[in-house]
Design a protein around this motif. Structure first.
Motif, PDB file in Angstrom:
ATOM      1  N   GLY A  51       0.803  -1.222   0.000  1.00 26.69           N
ATOM      2  CA  GLY A  51       0.000   0.000   0.000  1.00 26.69           C
ATOM      3  C   GLY A  51       0.826   1.258   0.000  1.00 26.69           C
ATOM      4  N   ASN A  52       1.892   1.288   0.795  1.00 26.00           N
ATOM      5  CA  ASN A  52       2.734   2.484   0.848  1.00 26.00           C
ATOM      6  C   ASN A  52       3.400   2.760  -0.487  1.00 26.00           C
ATOM      7  N   THR A  53       3.797   1.689  -1.179  1.00 27.06           N
ATOM      8  CA  THR A  53       4.416   1.849  -2.494  1.00 27.06           C
ATOM      9  C   THR A  53       3.440   2.486  -3.467  1.00 27.06           C
ATOM     10  N   GLU A  54       2.193   2.018  -3.449  1.00 27.11           N
ATOM     11  CA  GLU A  54       1.189   2.561  -4.365  1.00 27.11           C
ATOM     12  C   GLU A  54       0.857   4.008  -4.030  1.00 27.11           C
ATOM     13  N   ILE A  55       0.787   4.339  -2.749  1.00 27.81           N
ATOM     14  CA  ILE A  55       0.513   5.719  -2.355  1.00 27.81           C
ATOM     15  C   ILE A  55       1.623   6.639  -2.852  1.00 27.81           C
ATOM     16  N   THR A  56       2.874   6.214  -2.672  1.00 22.69           N
ATOM     17  CA  THR A  56       4.010   7.011  -3.137  1.00 22.69           C
ATOM     18  C   THR A  56       3.968   7.173  -4.651  1.00 22.69           C
ATOM     19  N   LYS A  57       3.649   6.082  -5.350  1.00 24.85           N
ATOM     20  CA  LYS A  57       3.576   6.145  -6.806  1.00 24.85           C
ATOM     21  C   LYS A  57       2.467   7.088  -7.250  1.00 24.85           C
ATOM     22  N   LEU A  58       1.317   7.020  -6.591  1.00 21.87           N
ATOM     23  CA  LEU A  58       0.207   7.914  -6.929  1.00 21.87           C
ATOM     24  C   LEU A  58       0.595   9.370  -6.732  1.00 21.87           C
ATOM     25  N   ASP A  59       1.236   9.676  -5.618  1.00 23.47           N
ATOM     26  CA  ASP A  59       1.650  11.054  -5.352  1.00 23.47           C
ATOM     27  C   ASP A  59       2.567  11.565  -6.452  1.00 23.47           C
ATOM     28  N   THR A  60       3.499  10.714  -6.888  1.00 18.56           N
ATOM     29  CA  THR A  60       4.421  11.101  -7.956  1.00 18.56           C
ATOM     30  C   THR A  60       3.677  11.326  -9.266  1.00 18.56           C
TER      31      THR A  60
END
Length: 213
Positions: A51-60
């Protein structure tokens, strides 16, 4: 299961029974909302990465999208964001979403609603489930329920430009043009490539200034 909506007070104020728009008003259609991302999954569905990886990717991706000046680049970035949005993390929900999408495209609104009711019950923090159900309610001209589901979508993902655009379209249909203009601008700030939002903003600003549209 209830989500705090303190930051969405303009939306909350709208999520009430709405007046009959009369037979002279053109019926809602999917064309109003633009194309919805297709829901196609491999057999057995897909699982979500960390989940944290996807959140970071979304923010980028959102940061890149907001600053993108090339339409083709913006479209590619938007598609990547939508792919992440569509991932529920549940094989069952993924299958139901695929079936609901096909039912919506076939104008089988009752079936789509049954499937989406199950989806939001199984996965209440899945924003796209609420967004799709809001779309079906919009198609049925049940704007009160559509607005309520838009609230839930935006509470989970405030950057959901599709939900914001749907909110703005309903506000405009209800004659709330100042609110619609503000909401269209919010969606355009997130996704500068939204042509329907650009056109609506031009029309609403011209109308507000008294110029011919």
């Amino acid at each position: 299961m209830f989500i705090a909506l303190f930051s969405l007070s303009p939306v909350v104020a709208l999520a009430q029974p709405v007046p009959d728009l009369g037979p002279e008003v053109e019926a809602p259609s999917l064309e109003d909302l633009g194309s919805l991302p297709e829901v196609e999954f491999d057999e057995g569905g897909k699982t979500v990465a960390d989940g944290n990886t996807e959140i970071t990717k979304l923010d980028t991706l959102f940061a890149q999208l907001a600053s993108s000046e090339e339409p083709s680049v913006a479209e590619a970035l938007a598609n990547e964001i939508q792919k992440i949005w569509l991932r529920s993390g549940s094989d069952t929900v993924d299958v139901l979403m695929s079936r609901a999408g096909k039912a919506l495209q076939a104008d089988e609104h009752g079936l789509a609603l049954d499937l989406l009711d199950t989806i939001v019950t199984l996965k209440p923090n899945y924003a796209e489930g609420w967004n799709r159900r809001a779309t079906v309610y919009y198609m049925q001209q049940d704007f009160g329920r559509s607005l309520a589901d838009i609230e839930r979508t935006l509470a989970i993902e405030p950057r959901h430009w599709g939900a914001l655009s749907g909110l703005a379209i309903i506000q405009r249909r209800l004659g709330q043009e100042a609110r619609a203009l503000e909401t269209f601008k919010r969606s355009l700030a997130i996704h500068p490539g939204l042509e329907n939002a650009k056109s609506a903003i031009e029309d609403l600003e011209a109308n507000a200034s008294g110029e011919p549209i």
